[in-house]
Design a protein around this motif. Structure first.
Motif, PDB file in Angstrom:
ATOM      1  N   LEU A   1       0.731  -1.093   0.016  1.00  0.00           N
ATOM      2  CA  LEU A   1      -0.041  -0.093  -0.048  1.00  0.00           C
ATOM      3  C   LEU A   1       0.800   1.188  -0.087  1.00  0.00           C
ATOM      4  N   ASN A   2       0.731   2.116  -0.867  1.00  0.00           N
ATOM      5  CA  ASN A   2       1.769   3.164  -1.128  1.00  0.00           C
ATOM      6  C   ASN A   2       1.145   4.609  -0.834  1.00  0.00           C
ATOM      7  N   GLU A   3      -0.115   4.550  -0.378  1.00  0.00           N
ATOM      8  CA  GLU A   3      -1.086   5.871  -0.261  1.00  0.00           C
ATOM      9  C   GLU A   3      -1.303   5.864   1.384  1.00  0.00           C
ATOM     10  N   CYS A   4      -0.548   5.551   2.043  1.00  0.00           N
ATOM     11  CA  CYS A   4      -0.839   5.427   3.761  1.00  0.00           C
ATOM     12  C   CYS A   4      -0.164   6.575   4.425  1.00  0.00           C
ATOM     13  N   TYR A   5      -0.856   6.991   5.540  1.00  0.00           N
ATOM     14  CA  TYR A   5      -0.562   8.161   6.486  1.00  0.00           C
ATOM     15  C   TYR A   5      -0.286   7.796   7.815  1.00  0.00           C
ATOM     16  N   VAL A   6       0.804   8.110   8.423  1.00  0.00           N
ATOM     17  CA  VAL A   6       1.038   7.932   9.606  1.00  0.00           C
ATOM     18  C   VAL A   6       1.446   9.120  10.513  1.00  0.00           C
ATOM     19  N   GLU A   7       1.113   9.181  11.741  1.00  0.00           N
ATOM     20  CA  GLU A   7       1.421  10.336  12.727  1.00  0.00           C
ATOM     21  C   GLU A   7       2.958  10.819  12.589  1.00  0.00           C
ATOM     22  N   LYS A   8       3.293  11.953  12.947  1.00  0.00           N
ATOM     23  CA  LYS A   8       4.562  12.649  12.809  1.00  0.00           C
ATOM     24  C   LYS A   8       5.609  12.069  13.929  1.00  0.00           C
ATOM     25  N   PHE A   9       4.829  11.415  14.822  1.00  0.00           N
ATOM     26  CA  PHE A   9       5.628  10.752  15.936  1.00  0.00           C
ATOM     27  C   PHE A   9       6.565   9.554  15.451  1.00  0.00           C
ATOM     28  N   LEU A  10       6.305   9.029  14.368  1.00  0.00           N
ATOM     29  CA  LEU A  10       6.899   7.707  13.677  1.00  0.00           C
ATOM     30  C   LEU A  10       8.219   8.410  12.743  1.00  0.00           C
ATOM     31  N   ALA A  11       8.298   9.769  12.723  1.00  0.00           N
ATOM     32  CA  ALA A  11       9.621   9.859  11.770  1.00  0.00           C
ATOM     33  C   ALA A  11      10.934   9.557  12.214  1.00  0.00           C
ATOM     34  N   ASP A  12      10.998   9.241  13.326  1.00  0.00           N
ATOM     35  CA  ASP A  12      12.419   8.797  14.026  1.00  0.00           C
ATOM     36  C   ASP A  12      12.405   7.162  14.425  1.00  0.00           C
ATOM     37  N   ALA A  13      11.179   6.393  13.990  1.00  0.00           N
ATOM     38  CA  ALA A  13      11.011   5.142  14.093  1.00  0.00           C
ATOM     39  C   ALA A  13      12.116   4.477  13.415  1.00  0.00           C
ATOM     40  N   LYS A  14      12.622   3.344  14.109  1.00  0.00           N
ATOM     41  CA  LYS A  14      13.658   2.504  13.339  1.00  0.00           C
ATOM     42  C   LYS A  14      13.455   1.074  13.509  1.00  0.00           C
ATOM     43  N   PRO A  15      14.097   0.070  12.764  1.00  0.00           N
ATOM     44  CA  PRO A  15      14.012  -1.158  12.644  1.00  0.00           C
ATOM     45  C   PRO A  15      14.007  -1.652  13.950  1.00  0.00           C
ATOM     46  N   LEU A  16      13.142  -2.721  14.209  1.00  0.00           N
ATOM     47  CA  LEU A  16      13.017  -3.440  15.491  1.00  0.00           C
ATOM     48  C   LEU A  16      12.227  -2.797  16.634  1.00  0.00           C
ATOM     49  N   ASP A  17      11.881  -1.451  16.258  1.00  0.00           N
ATOM     50  CA  ASP A  17      10.783  -0.659  17.244  1.00  0.00           C
ATOM     51  C   ASP A  17       9.408  -1.451  16.908  1.00  0.00           C
ATOM     52  N   TYR A  18       8.803  -1.743  17.953  1.00  0.00           N
ATOM     53  CA  TYR A  18       7.642  -2.855  18.092  1.00  0.00           C
ATOM     54  C   TYR A  18       6.504  -1.639  18.259  1.00  0.00           C
ATOM     55  N   LEU A  19       5.541  -1.618  17.081  1.00  0.00           N
ATOM     56  CA  LEU A  19       4.417  -0.756  16.987  1.00  0.00           C
ATOM     57  C   LEU A  19       3.156  -1.496  16.729  1.00  0.00           C
ATOM     58  N   GLN A  20       2.140  -0.870  17.531  1.00  0.00           N
ATOM     59  CA  GLN A  20       0.686  -1.261  17.155  1.00  0.00           C
ATOM     60  C   GLN A  20      -0.011  -0.323  16.373  1.00  0.00           C
ATOM     61  N   PHE A  21      -0.198  -0.238  15.164  1.00  0.00           N
ATOM     62  CA  PHE A  21      -1.312   0.638  14.421  1.00  0.00           C
ATOM     63  C   PHE A  21      -2.740   0.582  14.876  1.00  0.00           C
ATOM     64  N   GLN A  22      -3.076   1.094  15.843  1.00  0.00           N
ATOM     65  CA  GLN A  22      -4.384   1.085  16.554  1.00  0.00           C
ATOM     66  C   GLN A  22      -5.361   0.546  15.523  1.00  0.00           C
ATOM     67  N   ARG A  23      -6.212  -0.470  15.967  1.00  0.00           N
ATOM     68  CA  ARG A  23      -7.420  -1.041  15.451  1.00  0.00           C
ATOM     69  C   ARG A  23      -7.010  -2.000  14.301  1.00  0.00           C
ATOM     70  N   ILE A  24      -5.662  -1.969  13.844  1.00  0.00           N
ATOM     71  CA  ILE A  24      -5.157  -2.485  12.639  1.00  0.00           C
ATOM     72  C   ILE A  24      -4.251  -3.733  12.684  1.00  0.00           C
ATOM     73  N   GLY A  25      -3.262  -3.675  13.398  1.00  0.00           N
ATOM     74  CA  GLY A  25      -2.504  -4.643  14.001  1.00  0.00           C
ATOM     75  C   GLY A  25      -0.947  -4.312  14.259  1.00  0.00           C
ATOM     76  N   TYR A  26      -0.062  -5.253  14.336  1.00  0.00           N
ATOM     77  CA  TYR A  26       1.257  -5.141  14.973  1.00  0.00           C
ATOM     78  C   TYR A  26       2.215  -4.632  13.642  1.00  0.00           C
ATOM     79  N   PHE A  27       3.210  -3.838  13.607  1.00  0.00           N
ATOM     80  CA  PHE A  27       3.869  -3.475  12.718  1.00  0.00           C
ATOM     81  C   PHE A  27       5.222  -3.275  13.027  1.00  0.00           C
ATOM     82  N   ASN A  28       6.290  -3.405  12.187  1.00  0.00           N
ATOM     83  CA  ASN A  28       7.530  -2.970  12.059  1.00  0.00           C
ATOM     84  C   ASN A  28       8.185  -2.211  11.036  1.00  0.00           C
ATOM     85  N   VAL A  29       9.333  -1.219  11.726  1.00  0.00           N
ATOM     86  CA  VAL A  29       9.850  -0.659  10.545  1.00  0.00           C
ATOM     87  C   VAL A  29      10.877  -1.550   9.712  1.00  0.00           C
ATOM     88  N   ASP A  30      10.697  -1.303   8.249  1.00  0.00           N
ATOM     89  CA  ASP A  30      11.267  -2.232   7.407  1.00  0.00           C
ATOM     90  C   ASP A  30      12.796  -1.763   7.231  1.00  0.00           C
TER      91      ASP A  30
END
Length: 455
Positions: A401-430
């Motif tokens: 999916l190429n047309e997604c939007y995330v909050e600015k808080f994730l600008a500094d996210a890095k691989p192995l940061d464990y994230l939950q996109f609320q109401r969607i699932g668990y995600f990781n920085v590639d």
């Protein structure tokens, strides 16, 4: 086999060894019983060779050469022969020295009736142990073999995995769909979640096919406790709050992890124009639809209660904008903040978010037992392993999916940061993610969708 005593304490324990006569399925009382407290009383010098002694007996360069020129089976066979020769020389010289052999059922090669060699298992291991005992007076101890870790919807054979990589059916050994440690890491599985899965299935001696959903359950359980909650919209449609002041921006407080309040909070901007999930709006909704629909109130996570007033469509009938009015008295801490509404939606501010690529990974194979299915296809059609794989592979195992939007808080996210996109699932920085092009991998959905599909 001999184990260097310097490393032995890290890998062996008194409770880890079992006499062959006590291994499940074997009742050979002719083998010696381990004296009570034997391993507690002896030192590692008595049982294991020192590093210096091991180097005198085993030529490391020769072992490397065996491995390079032949299989592990051949290398193990050669080592077994050399150890047997050492034992024979000790016996001839009259030395008061006994050969103590610790055997793992799958660690030594065994000559079968056809003259070939196979890995020791069950009765073959017992026969080899008896031969060592009779020929060289060896004292035999060992521990039971355990099964290979098999998962449904997964091929575990390195030969097949190599084919996937070489033929470009996956993105290398660390493709998040691959059953490899580097693949699991890239997908976002934590080490603790994999250990939790192993604890759940236990250790058995039969060839079990474990449910991949059980692995995902262990991952969800672990990530629920450790992941940071953030907002992301994967299939966006614009939500306009018609009565919210234009140009006004508020900072809302969001809890990082409700399972761990010590993780703190972060802020997320709120404004008149927001992105919301397209699936969270329905113009003509059924009675028990609790999301956004004309005339119904919903809560925007960490913000206000809003009431939908309508929508705008393009010439093809697709919704391009959703309209709502917000209640300024429903912000957290205000008089009507606790007013009950049945739906809560996530969102991001259009002017205060970051565009991102999101990769949704799923089962690599569309059949439950790809190993047996591949064998059946090859036998029926006389085709190659690659052709059988191409027939079984799941075309929906990766959606980008190429047309997604995330909050600015994730600008500094890095691989192995464990994230939950609320109401969607668990995600990781590639690993492909950059500050200018954020990329996130779905580790696992919030719920097991495959169990529903298969019912």
């Amino acid at each position: 086999y001999y184990t260097c005593k310097d490393d032995a304490p890290a890998f062996h324990s008194a409770t880890g060894w079992t006499e062959w006569s006590k291994v499940d399925g074997h009742n050979d009382k002719t083998l010696p019983q381990m004296p009570a407290g034997y391993l507690e009383k002896v030192t590692y010098d008595d049982v294991f060779m020192s590093v210096s002694d091991a180097k005198k007996v085993i030529d490391a360069d020769k072992m490397v050469s065996w491995h390079a020129q032949a299989s592990r089976m051949d290398a193990g066979l050669q080592l077994t022969k050399e150890l047997a020769q050492i034992a024979a020389k000790n016996k001839e010289s009259g030395e008061d020295r006994n050969l103590i052999v610790f055997i793992a059922a799958s660690s030594l090669p065994y000559q079968n009736q056809d003259g070939g060699y196979q890995t020791l298992r069950s009765e073959a291991a017992m026969e080899a142990a008896n031969n060592l005992k009779k020929s060289y007076g060896a004292t035999i101890f060992g521990f039971g073999d355990f099964n290979k870790l098999n998962l449904n919807y997964t091929l575990m054979s390195k030969r097949n995995l190599l084919t996937l990589v070489k033929e470009g059916l996956v993105d290398g050994w660390d493709d998040p769909r691959m059953p490899t440690i580097c693949g699991f890491r890239r997908r976002g599985y934590s080490p603790e979640s994999i250990r939790k899965f192993i604890d759940k299935i236990g250790y058995t001696t039969y060839d079990a096919l474990n449910d991949f959903a059980l692995l995902e359950s262990a991952v969800r359980e672990d990530l629920n406790a450790r992941s940071t909650r953030v907002s992301a919209v994967l299939n966006p449609v614009k939500l306009i709050l018609t009565n919210y002041p234009e140009g006004q921006v508020e900072e809302m407080e969001a809890i990082n992890n409700p399972e761990d309040l010590s993780a703190g909070t972060h802020t997320i901007e709120f404004s008149r124009e927001l992105w919301m999930e397209r699936d969270d709006f329905m113009e003509d909704a059924p009675k028990k639809y609790f999301r956004m629909t004309p005339g119904q109130e919903v809560r925007l996570k960490n913000a206000y209660i809003v009431k939908c007033t309508g929508c705008k469509k393009d010439e093809n009938g697709n919704v391009v904008e959703v309209y709502a009015e917000y209640d300024p008295n429903t912000k957290s801490g205000m008089p009507e903040a606790n007013r009950k509404v049945k739906g809560t939606l996530h969102w991001v501010s259009c002017n205060h978010c970051l565009k991102a690529e999101v990769r949704l990974y799923d089962r690599l194979w569309k059949v439950e037992n790809p190993r047996d299915e591949m064998a059946a296809i090859r036998e029926a059609k006389g085709c190659s392993p690659l052709e059988a794989m191409q027939e079984m592979i799941n075309p929906d195992s990766l959606k980008v999916l190429n047309e997604c939007y995330v909050e600015k808080f994730l600008a500094d996210a890095k691989p192995l940061d464990y994230l939950q996109f609320q109401r969607i699932g668990y995600f990781n920085v590639d690993k492909d993610s950059t500050p200018d092009h954020l990329v996130f991998n779905r580790t696992v959905s919030l719920k097991d969708t495959w169990s529903k599909i298969n019912k």
